[in-house]
Write an enzyme that holds these catalytic residues in place. Structure first.
Site, PDB file in Angstrom:
ATOM      1  N   THR A  27       1.289   3.460  -4.398  1.00  0.00           N
ATOM      2  CA  THR A  27       2.284   1.598  -4.787  1.00  0.00           C
ATOM      3  C   THR A  27       0.866   0.943  -4.655  1.00  0.00           C
ATOM      4  O   THR A  27      -0.752   1.020  -4.928  1.00  0.00           O
ATOM      5  CB  THR A  27       2.867   1.598  -3.513  1.00  0.00           C
ATOM      6  OG1 THR A  27       2.122   0.839  -2.096  1.00  0.00           O
ATOM      7  CG2 THR A  27       3.564   2.696  -2.947  1.00  0.00           C
ATOM      8  N   ALA A  57      -1.536   3.158  -0.668  1.00  0.00           N
ATOM      9  CA  ALA A  57      -0.681   2.045   0.589  1.00  0.00           C
ATOM     10  C   ALA A  57      -2.385   0.842  -0.291  1.00  0.00           C
ATOM     11  O   ALA A  57      -3.524   1.316   0.038  1.00  0.00           O
ATOM     12  CB  ALA A  57      -0.697   1.400   1.491  1.00  0.00           C
ATOM     13  N   VAL A  83      -5.773   5.239   1.731  1.00  0.00           N
ATOM     14  CA  VAL A  83      -5.507   3.504   0.997  1.00  0.00           C
ATOM     15  C   VAL A  83      -6.527   4.035  -0.306  1.00  0.00           C
ATOM     16  O   VAL A  83      -7.443   4.296  -0.794  1.00  0.00           O
ATOM     17  CB  VAL A  83      -6.919   3.102   2.598  1.00  0.00           C
ATOM     18  CG1 VAL A  83      -7.265   1.403   1.521  1.00  0.00           C
ATOM     19  CG2 VAL A  83      -6.746   3.284   3.759  1.00  0.00           C
ATOM     20  N   LYS A  84      -5.673   2.739  -1.211  1.00  0.00           N
ATOM     21  CA  LYS A  84      -6.087   1.858  -2.170  1.00  0.00           C
ATOM     22  C   LYS A  84      -7.646   0.883  -2.637  1.00  0.00           C
ATOM     23  O   LYS A  84      -6.521   0.087  -1.651  1.00  0.00           O
ATOM     24  CB  LYS A  84      -4.967   1.825  -3.456  1.00  0.00           C
ATOM     25  CG  LYS A  84      -4.268   3.145  -3.591  1.00  0.00           C
ATOM     26  CD  LYS A  84      -3.085   2.517  -4.275  1.00  0.00           C
ATOM     27  CE  LYS A  84      -3.302   2.561  -5.777  1.00  0.00           C
ATOM     28  NZ  LYS A  84      -1.731   2.076  -6.603  1.00  0.00           N
ATOM     29  N   ILE A  85      -8.223   0.864  -3.190  1.00  0.00           N
ATOM     30  CA  ILE A  85      -8.833   0.569  -2.910  1.00  0.00           C
ATOM     31  C   ILE A  85      -9.692  -0.112  -4.559  1.00  0.00           C
ATOM     32  O   ILE A  85     -10.083   1.027  -4.902  1.00  0.00           O
ATOM     33  CB  ILE A  85     -10.571   0.133  -2.146  1.00  0.00           C
ATOM     34  CG1 ILE A  85     -10.051   0.355  -1.163  1.00  0.00           C
ATOM     35  CG2 ILE A  85     -11.508  -0.489  -2.402  1.00  0.00           C
ATOM     36  CD1 ILE A  85     -11.363   0.469  -0.315  1.00  0.00           C
TER      37      ILE A  85
END
Length: 217
Positions: A27, A57, A83-85
């Site tokens: 997402t 996310a 975790v998307k970074i």
């Protein structure tokens, strides 16, 4: 190759889960906003209750310390959360800290082999080269996916490659042929992958032939 669904639409996720072909979800803030909800956490938690796999996310913070704090919070929502970074110098610094803490990270907005290599060396669990967006500006997005995949395997790097920004079923086939670990695809592309005009016409013919035989009995 595994398939993730790139969406925050709960109805689409529930349907895809029933098909038994989706291993995870990606997402981003744009996808969540598209669904008309500002409660990011509740959406992520609902998705985690449907799909027993990695759920990416994205964090919105830009400075290193803020990224780390937000990433720790987001990762605490569920063991499934990744975790998307985005790839920036601040993001890389945060990834190097978070990966040592066992927090899984998906390096996003990746558009070059250099960026992918830096993400892997910093400890990212996944890197996501954006195929469609590169194609849009005249570059070869799938070539980048292949280059990253080869580099990681040549040097035995554990980071997995997610072919992202997939626009059509041929992108998915190309990602599989080129060796991507994962393709994250829109719901529309997933449905297109299941369809073929010869399948449709074949079913129609079977039904018509059986109906004709039944009338003779």
């Amino acid at each position: 190759m595994r398939l993730f669904l790139d969406t925050a639409n709960i109805e689409h996720i529930r349907h895809a889960a029933k098909l038994g072909v989706i291993s995870g979800i990606t997402t981003n803030p744009s996808l969540v906003a598209k669904e008309g909800s500002a409660d990011y956490k509740s959406i992520i938690l609902e998705i985690c209750s449907i799909i027993d796999g990695p759920i990416s996310a994205e964090v919105l913070s830009q400075e290193t310390n803020s990224i780390i704090v937000e990433a720790r919070e987001v990762s605490s929502w569920s063991p499934n959360v990744v975790v998307k970074i985005p790839i920036t110098s601040q993001g890389l610094e945060a990834i190097s800290v978070l990966s040592k803490e066992g927090i899984k990270v998906n390096l996003t907005l990746c558009f070059s082999l250099n960026q992918a290599l830096l993400g892997a060396l910093a400890g990212a669990t996944y890197v996501s080269p954006f195929v469609g967006r590169l194609d849009d500006i005249g570059d070869d997005g799938m070539q980048l996916v292949g280059d990253i995949t080869k580099l990681f395997r040549d040097y035995d790097l554990p980071t997995e490659v997610i072919a992202a920004s997939i626009r059509h079923p041929l992108h998915c086939i190309a990602a599989a042929k080129i060796g991507a670990d994962i393709a994250t695809i829109p719901y529309k592309v997933l449905m297109q992958m299941a369809e073929h005009p010869l399948t449709t016409s074949g079913i129609t013919r079977f039904l018509n032939d059986f109906a004709a035989v039944s009338k003779k009995i």
